[in-house]
Design a protein around this motif. Structure first.
Motif, PDB file in Angstrom:
ATOM      1  N   PHE A 101       0.845  -1.180   0.000  1.00 50.28           N
ATOM      2  CA  PHE A 101       0.000   0.000   0.000  1.00 50.28           C
ATOM      3  C   PHE A 101       0.885   1.235   0.000  1.00 50.28           C
ATOM      4  O   PHE A 101       1.867   1.307   0.722  1.00 50.28           O
ATOM      5  N   SER A 130      -1.043   5.220   5.251  1.00 51.99           N
ATOM      6  CA  SER A 130      -1.300   4.336   4.119  1.00 51.99           C
ATOM      7  C   SER A 130      -2.634   3.650   4.375  1.00 51.99           C
ATOM      8  O   SER A 130      -3.287   3.900   5.392  1.00 51.99           O
ATOM      9  N   ALA A 131      -3.030   2.771   3.461  1.00 46.27           N
ATOM     10  CA  ALA A 131      -4.276   2.039   3.643  1.00 46.27           C
ATOM     11  C   ALA A 131      -4.119   0.888   4.634  1.00 46.27           C
ATOM     12  O   ALA A 131      -5.107   0.242   4.981  1.00 46.27           O
ATOM     13  N   GLN A 198     -10.708   1.848   0.781  1.00 48.24           N
ATOM     14  CA  GLN A 198     -10.717   2.543  -0.506  1.00 48.24           C
ATOM     15  C   GLN A 198     -10.602   4.055  -0.322  1.00 48.24           C
ATOM     16  O   GLN A 198      -9.963   4.750  -1.112  1.00 48.24           O
ATOM     17  N   ILE A 201      -6.945   4.663   0.318  1.00 48.06           N
ATOM     18  CA  ILE A 201      -6.172   4.504  -0.918  1.00 48.06           C
ATOM     19  C   ILE A 201      -6.348   5.746  -1.798  1.00 48.06           C
ATOM     20  O   ILE A 201      -5.388   6.284  -2.356  1.00 48.06           O
TER      21      ILE A 201
END
Length: 219
Positions: A101, A130-131, A198, A201
């Motif tokens: 990620f 980050s995700a 999502q 991201i």
């Protein structure tokens, strides 16, 4: 592995960096039928020509991420317009490790809450996100402990000037001395759902684009 309603992320393989997202509407053998993809940055529908090669990724019900190569094979008009793409089969999926990620250096406001009542809520900022995880700055006097599970609220500012608030359970991995006053605490996100992942991201990708435009990253 994939089920109806799953979000699929699409990335064009021609190097222009366009990121799209869609949902799986129907599946027949090695053909997936998706709704019309939208650009993750602009929110506009994307036009994909027949034969367009793409890299697809998704997160399953166990929160594991996978990637596969695919190609646009057709358009279908039923109750909703759909695009058909190829699916190589479960045995051809590539597992995406958490470290894959995108992690971006950015300061985001966070509010840290206890899982129960073990401490008073704390206001802090991130050093990166980050995700799959984040790192936050905490005063050296913090009473939080390594391995402790916490609840974290993130305030994510997007390019369209909107702010999205997300709530995540996280675990403190360790503490790293940052300077005379602060410690850096890397966090691992726990039990993250697909919609929240999502969002992260999308946020990280927008931040990465901004850093590229400023010349702060080149890869």
């Amino acid at each position: 592995m994939l089920k109806i309603g799953d979000v699929i992320n699409l990335e064009t393989s021609d190097g222009n960096g366009e990121r799209l997202k869609c949902k799986l509407v129907e599946r027949k053998g090695n053909q997936l039928y998706i709704d019309y993809p939208i650009n993750a940055i602009t929110g506009r529908s994307a036009y994909l020509m027949l034969g367009t090669e793409l890299i697809a990724s998704f997160v399953n019900k166990d929160h594991n991420a996978f990637r596969f190569q695919t190609e646009v094979t057709g358009r279908v008009k039923q109750n909703i317009p759909m695009i058909s793409i190829t699916y190589p089969g479960d045995n051809m999926l590539i597992r995406i490790q958490r470290r894959e990620f995108v992690r971006v250096d950015t300061s985001v406001d966070v509010a840290i809450h206890p899982k129960q009542d073990e401490f008073q809520p704390i206001i802090a900022v991130t050093t990166d996100i980050s995700a799959g995880g984040s790192a936050i700055l905490l005063p050296k006097s913090t009473k939080l402990k390594q391995g402790q599970e916490i609840v974290v609220w993130f305030s994510l500012p997007f390019q369209n000037e909107s702010i999205e608030y997300i709530k995540l359970n996280a675990r403190i991995i360790r503490f790293i001395p940052e300077n005379e006053l602060f410690l850096k605490a890397p966090l691992q996100f726990l039990e993250i759902d697909d919609a929240t992942q999502q969002t992260l991201i999308r946020f990280c990708f927008q931040q990465q684009i901004q850093l590229r435009r400023k010349g702060l990253i080149t890869e």
